[in-house]
Design a protein around this motif. Structure first.
Motif, PDB file in Angstrom:
ATOM      1  N   LYS A  70      -7.824 -11.531   0.636  1.00 63.18           N
ATOM      2  CA  LYS A  70      -6.804 -11.323  -0.156  1.00 63.18           C
ATOM      3  C   LYS A  70      -6.454 -10.113  -0.772  1.00 63.18           C
ATOM      4  O   LYS A  70      -7.460  -9.286  -1.158  1.00 63.18           O
ATOM      5  N   PHE A  71      -5.411  -9.695  -0.953  1.00 62.79           N
ATOM      6  CA  PHE A  71      -4.805  -8.222  -1.303  1.00 62.79           C
ATOM      7  C   PHE A  71      -5.777  -7.742  -2.587  1.00 62.79           C
ATOM      8  O   PHE A  71      -6.309  -6.606  -2.272  1.00 62.79           O
ATOM      9  N   LEU A  72      -5.996  -8.272  -3.587  1.00 58.44           N
ATOM     10  CA  LEU A  72      -6.516  -8.012  -4.464  1.00 58.44           C
ATOM     11  C   LEU A  72      -8.071  -7.995  -4.504  1.00 58.44           C
ATOM     12  O   LEU A  72      -8.690  -7.252  -5.423  1.00 58.44           O
ATOM     13  N   ASP A  73      -8.569  -8.225  -3.396  1.00 61.07           N
ATOM     14  CA  ASP A  73     -10.022  -8.495  -3.115  1.00 61.07           C
ATOM     15  C   ASP A  73     -10.321  -7.123  -2.197  1.00 61.07           C
ATOM     16  O   ASP A  73     -11.415  -6.926  -1.924  1.00 61.07           O
ATOM     17  N   ASN A  74      -9.426  -6.320  -2.174  1.00 65.26           N
ATOM     18  CA  ASN A  74      -9.538  -5.204  -1.306  1.00 65.26           C
ATOM     19  C   ASN A  74      -9.677  -4.313  -2.158  1.00 65.26           C
ATOM     20  O   ASN A  74      -9.333  -3.942  -3.260  1.00 65.26           O
ATOM     21  N   SER A  75     -10.776  -3.091  -1.813  1.00 65.79           N
ATOM     22  CA  SER A  75     -11.027  -1.895  -2.431  1.00 65.79           C
ATOM     23  C   SER A  75      -9.710  -0.765  -2.206  1.00 65.79           C
ATOM     24  O   SER A  75      -9.086  -0.983  -1.234  1.00 65.79           O
TER      25      SER A  75
END
Length: 252
Positions: A99-104
């Motif tokens: 999920k986008f917010l779990d990417n660094s």
């Protein structure tokens, strides 16, 4: 410098997957091929397979996010074979499948740099060589994720939508100078990159696969047939097109 009347192609990401499959398809027509990859082992193996088919190939190690290395792979191709007639602008990565917010931020930047910046750099240095020679044919690799929204590939999807825009805009700019530029938009295809993504994200992948009307993944050779057609065909009026090859995935 090789003395040859054959056409010359550059393939980025040529060490495996769609790049290797396309290289082998083009080799059947005697095309000279420069294989660009970060992996020396895989790139040299593709060259070996090209030469087994009787064509000429060279491997050039390059990081497509480094503009100077991109310029060097174009220059070396021209100095070796004399021209660049075809360009399969293909190098890319899928990203972590989160999920986008779990990417660094680093993961986001890497996908953007390789998939979009690297593609733009390649076009920036290849196009002048083609224009100098009176034209050429380019195929960019987009994706079904460049045509529709897909879960857990936001950065990847952004780059592949970007490739669609780049393809159409460049066709508008340079078609009158003999440049034919199109994009392919593969769905899930049995490549090493997709295999790795499937192993990392089995639930997401299962959900996507169930929506393919043909109920199977594509094969690299099937995509290579399409890419080779767009690169080598006399159908020069196909320009600025983005062609899905996805078993019907984007048709529903």
């Amino acid at each position: 410098m090789y003395m040859s009347t054959s056409k010359t192609a550059i393939i980025t990401g040529g060490g495996g997957g769609l790049g290797r499959a396309t290289a082998l398809k083009l080799a059947e027509s005697g095309v000279n091929i420069s294989i660009i990859d970060v992996s020396e082992e895989q790139g040299n193996e593709t060259v070996r397979l090209i030469e087994e088919k009787g064509a000429k190939g060279i491997f050039i190690k390059a990081d497509v996010t480094n503009a100077e290395e991109v310029k060097q792979y174009v220059d070396k191709t021209v100095s070796t074979f004399g021209s660049v007639d075809m360009f399969f602008n293909n190098a890319g990565i899928s990203g972590p499948g989160k999920k986008f917010l779990d990417n660094s931020i680093e993961q986001i930047d890497l996908v953007l740099d390789i998939n979009l910046r690297g593609a733009l750099y390649g076009l920036y240095y290849v196009l002048p060589e083609m224009i100098k020679n009176g034209g050429g044919s380019i195929v960019n690799t987009s994706s079904t994720a460049g045509l529709v929204g897909q879960d857990s590939v936001v950065s990847y999807s952004a780059t592949k939508h970007g490739i669609v825009g780049v393809t159409k805009s460049l066709a508008a700019e340079y078609a009158n100078q003999g440049i034919q530029i199109n994009a392919v938009a593969p769905g899930s295809t049995e490549t090493p990159m997709v295999k790795q993504y499937r192993e990392m994200n089995p639930d997401v992948f299962k959900a996507v696969s169930a929506t393919i009307p043909q109920r199977r993944l594509g094969q690299p050779e099937e995509v290579a047939e399409l890419v080779s057609f767009l690169l080598m065909s006399e159908a020069k009026y196909i320009n600025g097109a983005v062609v899905p090859i996805d078993g019907g995935f984007t048709a529903i």
